[in-house]
Design an enzyme around this catalytic site. Structure first.
Site, PDB file in Angstrom:
ATOM      1  N   LYS A 264       0.844  -1.192   0.000  1.00  0.00           N
ATOM      2  CA  LYS A 264       0.000   0.000   0.000  1.00  0.00           C
ATOM      3  C   LYS A 264       0.886   1.250   0.000  1.00  0.00           C
ATOM      4  O   LYS A 264       2.037   1.199   0.416  1.00  0.00           O
ATOM      5  CB  LYS A 264      -0.875   0.012   1.263  1.00  0.00           C
ATOM      6  CG  LYS A 264      -1.995  -1.004   1.281  1.00  0.00           C
ATOM      7  CD  LYS A 264      -2.804  -0.861   2.569  1.00  0.00           C
ATOM      8  CE  LYS A 264      -3.903  -1.904   2.681  1.00  0.00           C
ATOM      9  NZ  LYS A 264      -5.001  -1.726   1.717  1.00  0.00           N
ATOM     10  N   ARG A 338     -10.099 -11.736   2.358  1.00  0.00           N
ATOM     11  CA  ARG A 338     -10.933 -12.819   1.829  1.00  0.00           C
ATOM     12  C   ARG A 338     -10.207 -14.164   1.886  1.00  0.00           C
ATOM     13  O   ARG A 338     -10.851 -15.204   1.950  1.00  0.00           O
ATOM     14  CB  ARG A 338     -11.402 -12.452   0.413  1.00  0.00           C
ATOM     15  CG  ARG A 338     -10.295 -12.276  -0.567  1.00  0.00           C
ATOM     16  CD  ARG A 338     -10.716 -11.489  -1.816  1.00  0.00           C
ATOM     17  NE  ARG A 338     -10.882 -10.053  -1.566  1.00  0.00           N
ATOM     18  CZ  ARG A 338     -11.224  -9.162  -2.485  1.00  0.00           C
ATOM     19  NH1 ARG A 338     -11.479  -9.556  -3.725  1.00  0.00           N
ATOM     20  NH2 ARG A 338     -11.343  -7.888  -2.182  1.00  0.00           N
TER      21      ARG A 338
HETATM   22  N1  BES Z   1      -8.087  -3.863   4.677  1.00  0.00           N
HETATM   23  C1  BES Z   1      -8.295  -3.468   3.337  1.00  0.00           C
HETATM   24  C2  BES Z   1      -9.632  -2.755   3.134  1.00  0.00           C
HETATM   25  C3  BES Z   1      -9.777  -1.404   3.783  1.00  0.00           C
HETATM   26  C4  BES Z   1      -9.424  -0.258   3.101  1.00  0.00           C
HETATM   27  C5  BES Z   1     -10.311  -1.302   5.060  1.00  0.00           C
HETATM   28  C6  BES Z   1      -9.583   0.980   3.708  1.00  0.00           C
HETATM   29  C7  BES Z   1     -10.463  -0.064   5.651  1.00  0.00           C
HETATM   30  C8  BES Z   1     -10.104   1.071   4.971  1.00  0.00           C
HETATM   31  C9  BES Z   1      -8.274  -4.700   2.428  1.00  0.00           C
HETATM   32  O1  BES Z   1      -7.448  -5.725   2.824  1.00  0.00           O
HETATM   33  C10 BES Z   1      -7.780  -4.241   1.099  1.00  0.00           C
HETATM   34  O2  BES Z   1      -6.652  -3.866   1.018  1.00  0.00           O
HETATM   35  N2  BES Z   1      -8.657  -4.302   0.115  1.00  0.00           N
HETATM   36  C11 BES Z   1      -8.323  -3.896  -1.205  1.00  0.00           C
HETATM   37  C12 BES Z   1      -8.894  -4.926  -2.155  1.00  0.00           C
HETATM   38  C13 BES Z   1      -8.379  -4.811  -3.571  1.00  0.00           C
HETATM   39  C14 BES Z   1      -6.900  -5.131  -3.635  1.00  0.00           C
HETATM   40  C15 BES Z   1      -9.167  -5.754  -4.439  1.00  0.00           C
HETATM   41  C16 BES Z   1      -8.957  -2.532  -1.444  1.00  0.00           C
HETATM   42  O3  BES Z   1     -10.048  -2.272  -0.944  1.00  0.00           O
HETATM   43  O4  BES Z   1      -8.323  -1.720  -2.112  1.00  0.00           O
HETATM   44 MN    MN Z   2      -5.480  -5.531   2.109  1.00  0.00          MN
END
Ligand code: BES
Ligand code: MN
Ligand code: ZN
Length: 483
Positions: A264, A338
């Site tokens: 990230k 997931r």
């Molecule tokens: N933990 C994150 C989702 C999240 C984002 C929670 C912001 C709270 C605030 C999750 O693991 C994630 O990174 N999801 C990705 C999925 C994508 C790679 C398909 C996302 O939401 O960008």
């Molecule tokens: Mn994630």
């Protein structure tokens, strides 16, 4: 121990006074007004209209009298909690407080509910996360609170439940507020062990070796880049007598989500200590279950690890084998929630429960769709969805039903494995994540709550303070209560 007002500060005073509940011109009794030399006109001149949560401080020598607005609409338990929270904020600097709030709202809510809601509002509003402060801030002064209730009210039960719920939410808030470096999967599991010790719940913890033996390839795969071991927590409430059914809660417990090799950005990463909010809600709710002693079997499973980049980390394109035998091509290591839930849901299905509810801070896309107040709700069974919606409404937690469109399922088709962990398109990220999870629940009635938005709040409002909210704890408790 979470830092908030404790129940020992609260004293219930039984009153035979009918006047409070029947007075038309609430919230200040006419007789009290006269005592104070205050007229209705005075209140109006001071712009006190008795609106919900409005307050007016009237000083009288050593004492302070506070007029607390209750509005003119029927009050809900949530209104009562918010009102009690207002009462806390306007009196926390005082020595002691005597309030007729539970008595004043009893006619609408019932005595026990009114008392429980008042106490919950006071306790929750006083919550502070200060365990990491080097220099502690001054404690609020108020530690003697007398609450007036009608004669004969079962105050013991109301107080016990209020304490159980408020402590459950405080625990959940503490776990979410704790930074990734202060809460590993091992420490999160240890918190669940303390809960079990204090409440008599059964608990089982799976370490890395056990997870390998149990074929939990999702959790092992997400953990691959970490220097910390993963943990799977399984807590069980078993009723003394016969069980009317089984409910299984599953929580995403990513103690810190860097994204893994799909790292990230700082903006995306800085809040990722909250990524175990689902597990925190499950552990919190399980901690309160004993106080309600349902004649149901309630199981809470939490899938805990951090998600780290490293030469040993799962690489984009790697294939993992989930507990139920399905293989997943990991095309994005940041879609890790997931993967751990796939194992957790596979386990939940094995006891053929009457309901599975998973909670997860799963997608940024759900926040884009619904903002910070609403959780996304998806599911495979109309009756199960309705039950969770009803519970959420009773809990005053906002959820919004989103579809799981069959048409989008093919986005998850993989060339080399049974399924891939991200969709091929750019859109509907929350739904595609829901469709992925659906592959692991079989025929079991299942509801998924994406709590990425409401797990935290940016505002101090009602009984909520900035930071973690404890979202989900109340809904889970209501699901059990109303089964
Ligand atoms: N933990 C994150 C989702 C999240 C984002 C929670 C912001 C709270 C605030 C999750 O693991 C994630 O990174 N999801 C990705 C999925 C994508 C790679 C398909 C996302 O939401 O960008
Ligand atoms: Mn994630
Ligand atoms: Zn995550």
């Amino acid at each position: 121990m979470p830092n908030q007002l404790t129940i020992s500060s609260i004293n219930v005073v039984f009153s035979e006074d009918e006047d409070v509940t029947t007075a038309k011109d609430r919230p200040v009794r006419p007789s009290e007004l006269e005592d104070l030399g205050v007229s209705k006109e005075f209140l109006i001149a001071n712009e006190f209209e008795g609106k919900l949560q409005q307050t007016l401080l009237l000083s009288r020598q050593e004492e302070v009298v506070i007029a607390l607005g209750l509005g003119d609409q029927p009050l809900t338990a949530a209104d009562a909690r918010a009102t009690a929270a207002t009462l806390w904020h306007s009196t926390k600097h005082l020595d002691s407080l005597t309030s007729s709030l539970p008595l004043s709202i009893a006619a609408e809510l019932g005595n026990e509910t009114a008392l429980q809601a008042t106490v919950e509002g006071l306790l929750l509003a006083s919550y502070r996360f200060d365990e990491l402060k080097g220099t502690p801030e001054a404690e609020p002064k108020l530690d003697r609170i007398n609450l007036l209730v009608a004669d004969g009210v079962d105050s013991e039960t109301a107080l016990r439940k209020a304490e159980a719920v408020a402590s459950a939410i405080a625990l959940s808030r503490d776990l979410v507020n704790r930074p990734g470096g202060s809460l590993s999967a091992l420490q999160l599991a240890d918190e669940a062990v303390s809960v079990a010790e204090n409440t008599g719940l059964e608990i089982e913890i799976w370490d890395k070796q056990r997870l390998l033996n149990e074929r939990c390839g999702g959790i092992i795969g997400v953990n691959a880049g970490s220097l910390e071991e993963p943990r799977l927590v399984r807590m069980t409430w078993r009723p003394k007598g016969e069980s009317r059914g089984t409910i299984h809660f599953v929580g995403k417990g990513i103690t810190f989500d860097t994204g893994g090799l799909n790292l990230k950005t700082f903006e995306g990463m800085k809040e990722m200590k909250i990524d175990m909010g689902g597990a925190a809600a499950v552990i919190g709710a399980m901690s309160a279950i004993a106080a309600y002693a349902p004649d149901l079997t309630v199981i809470g499973t939490c899938c805990c690890t951090d998600n780290q980049p490293s030469p040993t980390a799962t690489k984009p394109g790697d294939v993992l084998k989930i507990r139920n035998g399905k293989t997943v091509e990991v095309l994005n290591t940041d879609a890790e929630g997931r993967l751990v839930l796939a194992d957790g849901l596979s386990i939940a299905v094995e006891d053929q429960p009457d309901l599975i509810v998973d909670l997860a801070t799963l997608t940024g896309a759900c926040m884009v769709a619904l903002g910070q107040r609403y959780a996304g709700l998806m599911g495979n069974n109309e009756a199960a969805i309705a039950k969770v919606q009803t519970a959420a409404a009773l809990a005053n937690e906002r959820v919004w039903h989103l579809p799981l469109p069959n048409e989008y399922r093919k986005q998850l088709d993989s060339e080399i494995a049974d399924i891939q962990n991200i969709g091929s398109g750019r859109f509907a990220g929350a739904l595609v994540a829901g469709l992925f999870l659906q592959e692991f629940v079989g025929e079991s009635p299942w509801v998924h709550l994406d709590i990425a938005g409401p797990v935290t709040t940016d505002e101090n409002e009602a009984e909520f303070v900035k930071g973690a909210t404890g979202f989900g704890v109340r809904t889970l408790i209501e699901i059990v209560n109303n089964w």
